[in-house]
Enzyme design. Structure first.
Site, PDB file in Angstrom:
ATOM      1  N   LYS A 286     -49.044 -16.096 -58.466  1.00 32.83           N
ATOM      2  CA  LYS A 286     -49.787 -16.654 -59.148  1.00 32.83           C
ATOM      3  C   LYS A 286     -49.695 -18.181 -59.542  1.00 32.83           C
ATOM      4  O   LYS A 286     -50.097 -19.172 -59.767  1.00 32.83           O
ATOM      5  CB  LYS A 286     -50.188 -15.753 -60.546  1.00 32.83           C
ATOM      6  CG  LYS A 286     -51.167 -14.661 -59.975  1.00 32.83           C
ATOM      7  CD  LYS A 286     -51.468 -13.876 -61.341  1.00 32.83           C
ATOM      8  CE  LYS A 286     -52.504 -12.841 -60.869  1.00 32.83           C
ATOM      9  NZ  LYS A 286     -52.090 -11.934 -60.106  1.00 32.83           N
TER      10      LYS A 286
ATOM     11  N   LYS B 226     -47.980 -14.613 -68.599  1.00 28.32           N
ATOM     12  CA  LYS B 226     -48.590 -13.687 -67.321  1.00 28.32           C
ATOM     13  C   LYS B 226     -47.629 -13.602 -66.283  1.00 28.32           C
ATOM     14  O   LYS B 226     -46.740 -14.321 -65.814  1.00 28.32           O
ATOM     15  CB  LYS B 226     -49.764 -14.529 -67.016  1.00 28.32           C
ATOM     16  CG  LYS B 226     -50.885 -14.802 -67.865  1.00 28.32           C
ATOM     17  CD  LYS B 226     -52.014 -15.454 -67.203  1.00 28.32           C
ATOM     18  CE  LYS B 226     -52.782 -14.660 -66.434  1.00 28.32           C
ATOM     19  NZ  LYS B 226     -54.156 -15.363 -65.830  1.00 28.32           N
TER      20      LYS B 226
ATOM     21  N   LYS C 268     -52.515 -21.301 -71.422  1.00 28.70           N
ATOM     22  CA  LYS C 268     -53.232 -21.594 -72.451  1.00 28.70           C
ATOM     23  C   LYS C 268     -54.409 -20.371 -72.633  1.00 28.70           C
ATOM     24  O   LYS C 268     -54.987 -20.291 -71.744  1.00 28.70           O
ATOM     25  CB  LYS C 268     -54.177 -23.003 -72.733  1.00 28.70           C
ATOM     26  CG  LYS C 268     -54.845 -22.888 -74.047  1.00 28.70           C
ATOM     27  CD  LYS C 268     -54.194 -23.203 -75.094  1.00 28.70           C
ATOM     28  CE  LYS C 268     -54.880 -23.414 -76.375  1.00 28.70           C
ATOM     29  NZ  LYS C 268     -54.153 -23.465 -77.655  1.00 28.70           N
TER      30      LYS C 268
ATOM     31  N   LYS D 296     -63.004  -4.872 -64.760  1.00 28.57           N
ATOM     32  CA  LYS D 296     -64.436  -5.212 -64.618  1.00 28.57           C
ATOM     33  C   LYS D 296     -65.437  -3.856 -64.717  1.00 28.57           C
ATOM     34  O   LYS D 296     -65.055  -2.995 -64.244  1.00 28.57           O
ATOM     35  CB  LYS D 296     -64.969  -5.961 -63.522  1.00 28.57           C
ATOM     36  CG  LYS D 296     -64.340  -7.301 -63.434  1.00 28.57           C
ATOM     37  CD  LYS D 296     -64.481  -7.784 -61.833  1.00 28.57           C
ATOM     38  CE  LYS D 296     -63.508  -9.198 -61.659  1.00 28.57           C
ATOM     39  NZ  LYS D 296     -63.770  -9.486 -60.497  1.00 28.57           N
TER      40      LYS D 296
ATOM     41  N   GLU E 102     -61.817 -17.100 -58.410  1.00 23.91           N
ATOM     42  CA  GLU E 102     -62.192 -16.698 -59.743  1.00 23.91           C
ATOM     43  C   GLU E 102     -61.989 -17.863 -60.864  1.00 23.91           C
ATOM     44  O   GLU E 102     -60.947 -18.478 -60.899  1.00 23.91           O
ATOM     45  CB  GLU E 102     -61.463 -15.319 -60.297  1.00 23.91           C
ATOM     46  CG  GLU E 102     -61.782 -14.366 -59.316  1.00 23.91           C
ATOM     47  CD  GLU E 102     -61.295 -12.800 -59.921  1.00 23.91           C
ATOM     48  OE1 GLU E 102     -60.407 -13.081 -60.829  1.00 23.91           O
ATOM     49  OE2 GLU E 102     -61.772 -11.818 -59.310  1.00 23.91           O
TER      50      GLU E 102
ATOM     51  N   GLU F 155     -57.549 -17.178 -60.430  1.00 22.04           N
ATOM     52  CA  GLU F 155     -56.761 -16.607 -59.260  1.00 22.04           C
ATOM     53  C   GLU F 155     -57.704 -16.574 -58.044  1.00 22.04           C
ATOM     54  O   GLU F 155     -58.954 -16.674 -58.213  1.00 22.04           O
ATOM     55  CB  GLU F 155     -56.055 -15.095 -59.685  1.00 22.04           C
ATOM     56  CG  GLU F 155     -57.088 -14.114 -59.846  1.00 22.04           C
ATOM     57  CD  GLU F 155     -56.832 -12.730 -60.269  1.00 22.04           C
ATOM     58  OE1 GLU F 155     -55.559 -12.677 -60.558  1.00 22.04           O
ATOM     59  OE2 GLU F 155     -57.549 -11.720 -60.513  1.00 22.04           O
TER      60      GLU F 155
ATOM     61  N   ARG G  66     -59.175 -10.578 -50.430  1.00 19.45           N
ATOM     62  CA  ARG G  66     -59.517  -9.345 -49.929  1.00 19.45           C
ATOM     63  C   ARG G  66     -61.071  -9.212 -50.194  1.00 19.45           C
ATOM     64  O   ARG G  66     -61.825 -10.137 -51.169  1.00 19.45           O
ATOM     65  CB  ARG G  66     -58.783  -8.223 -50.696  1.00 19.45           C
ATOM     66  CG  ARG G  66     -58.695  -8.320 -52.278  1.00 19.45           C
ATOM     67  CD  ARG G  66     -58.357  -7.001 -52.727  1.00 19.45           C
ATOM     68  NE  ARG G  66     -58.053  -7.317 -54.286  1.00 19.45           N
ATOM     69  CZ  ARG G  66     -59.203  -7.148 -55.328  1.00 19.45           C
ATOM     70  NH1 ARG G  66     -60.468  -6.878 -54.781  1.00 19.45           N
ATOM     71  NH2 ARG G  66     -58.865  -7.252 -56.464  1.00 19.45           N
TER      72      ARG G  66
END
Length: 450
Positions: A116, A157, A200, A236, A274, A287, A291
């Site tokens: 990431k 993260k 942030k 989700k 995203e 990110e 896939r």
């Protein structure tokens, strides 16, 4: 075109890929664990091979067993579906070394975008706006100093992995060192990589993603956007397309930067970028998923483009036969994920035997599921047992159609989340389209638990 494809997955996505292959005249090989011996994907594939015991690590993550099955059956390609090995660059690399086509991007791209921190740097260099933050910081004092510069609240993260793991929210400076240490420990335990960076924390944000198809001839097409802001613990629950929240100008800008990013990094196959979007319409890269997405069916509904078939064609070195201007979004689509969980017990997963199953029907209603009457859900895997997808001319009509479909859906023998989905669809904020990623936390979790 391939003559035989092995599906390195299970459940509804394995069935989805088998159906696409059958329509294309391609033979399929299913792999399964001992717990999945009676699963539908095993009986519907042309061939099937057991690759290990129930544990995911001993079966669906067993790279050597999967590659051995592909060699033994003469499969020319492997489709990883989503989850499991779909974003494992080592698996993709070994497929290539064994002379088997991996249906997805190159292992180098999977590795680059799976890190990431590297993904942020790559997208920033490609002109994509990113959330203010830091690079990887391994020194706690240096990290604390940088955190105070960024400002609170912020996120610590994990560099690796996904699915909401390895993320800690820090709201005050005095809490930082403890949360930073916990994030590194969780990242190490989950991903065997304790690298973390700071970002942030944006409040009142939308989760918007752009679906891309990219062939090996530098043709890049965006298939519109999906709104994925209905989430619980970063997972989700419900998605819709198009988003009720973005203007044509924002949509065009998102599509433009996404296509440019894909061209810049030389992306191939299906992928999703995203974004987080604030209330002022500013959006930031979050990110890239290298896939197929769980929610791909709603994009298929509004575009009429079969994403799985195009994944296979692109992997077989066939060019896209349409351009960006050929993509027309028609109507509206919603997907509700149906999980075997009890919402009244903090969404506790459960398993059991399906005593009765009735699947809703009618025009533009689709239920992608692994369920059948008499099937016993094993306790070893993800709790999602199906995806209900509907399409209609307008968002209002689509909401009504989804409500009708959920009311018609009958699954006896297990607890499941269809009633929660009905509650979401009936909520005034959802009906207005005025909802954000904290919707479930603020509107549903507390009432349900009480």
């Amino acid at each position: 075109m391939f003559s035989k494809i092995l599906i390195a997955n299970r459940g509804e996505i394995a069935l989805r890929i088998i159906r696409a292959c059958k329509e294309m005249g391609v033979a399929t090989v299913a792999v399964f664990s001992t717990a999945d011996e009676n699963s539908l994907h095993v009986s519907l594939a042309d061939e099937s091979i057991c690759i290990g015991p129930a544990s995911v690590s001993d079966s669906y993550l067993n790279i050597s067993a999967i590659l051995s099955a592909a060699v033994l059956t003469g499969a020319e390609a492997i489709h990883p579906g989503y989850g499991l090995l779909s974003e494992n660059h080592k698996f993709a690399r070994l497929c290539t070394q064994c002379g088997i086509s991996f249906i997805g991007p190159s292992w180098e791209l999977i590795q680059k975008m799976g890190d990431k921190d590297q993904a942020r740097s790559t997208m920033k260099a490609a002109g994509v706006p990113v959330v203010p933050g830091s690079d990887i910081i391994n020194d706690s004092n240096e990290a604390h100093k940088k955190a105070d510069e960024i400002g609170y609240p912020l996120l610590v993260k994990a560099r690796s992995g996904g699915g909401g793991k390895g993320i800690r929210l820090v709201e005050r400076s005095e809490d930082f060192l403890n949360e930073y240490a916990l994030a590194r420990q969780e990242a190490q335990n989950t991903f065997n990589d304790d690298g973390v960076y700071l970002e942030k924390f944006l409040t009142k944000v939308k989760h918007i993603e752009i679906q891309l198809l990219c062939d090996r001839h530098r043709n890049v097409v965006a298939l519109g956007e999906r709104e994925c802001s209905i989430q619980r613990k970063n997972q989700k629950l419900l998605e819709e397309s198009p988003s009720p929240s973005i203007t044509p100008e924002i949509r065009n800008k998102m599509i433009a930067v996404s296509r440019q990013a894909a061209l810049t990094i030389g992306y191939e196959n299906a992928g999703t970028i995203e974004f987080l979007m604030d209330t002022d319409g500013h959006f930031y890269f979050m990110e890239m998923n290298t896939r197929l997405q769980v929610e791909h069916p709603i994009t298929e509904m509004v575009t009429g483009i079969d994403i799985v078939k195009w994944q296979i064609r692109i992997a077989a070195d066939l060019p896209l036969t349409f351009e960006q201007e050929d993509v027309i979004i028609r109507g509206h689509a919603i997907e509700c994920r149906i999980n075997a969980e009890n919402p009244l017990l903090n969404f506790r997963p459960n398993c059991g035997t399906i005593e009765f199953l009735h699947v809703p029907g009618g025009p533009w209603v689709r239920f992608d599921t692994l369920l059948y009457q008499g099937y016993t859900i094993p306790p070893y895997y993800d709790s999602m047992v199906g995806k209900l997808i509907v399409h209609s001319k307008t968002r209002e009509l689509t909401i009504r159609k989804m409500k009708a479909a959920l009311c018609e859906l009958v699954i006896e023998g297990i607890d499941h989340t269809s009633q929660v989905q009905l509650d979401i669809l009936s909520h005034p904020l959802f009906i207005k389209g005025d909802y954000y990623t904290d919707f479930m936390e603020n509107e549903f979790d507390k009432p349900l638990l009480n």
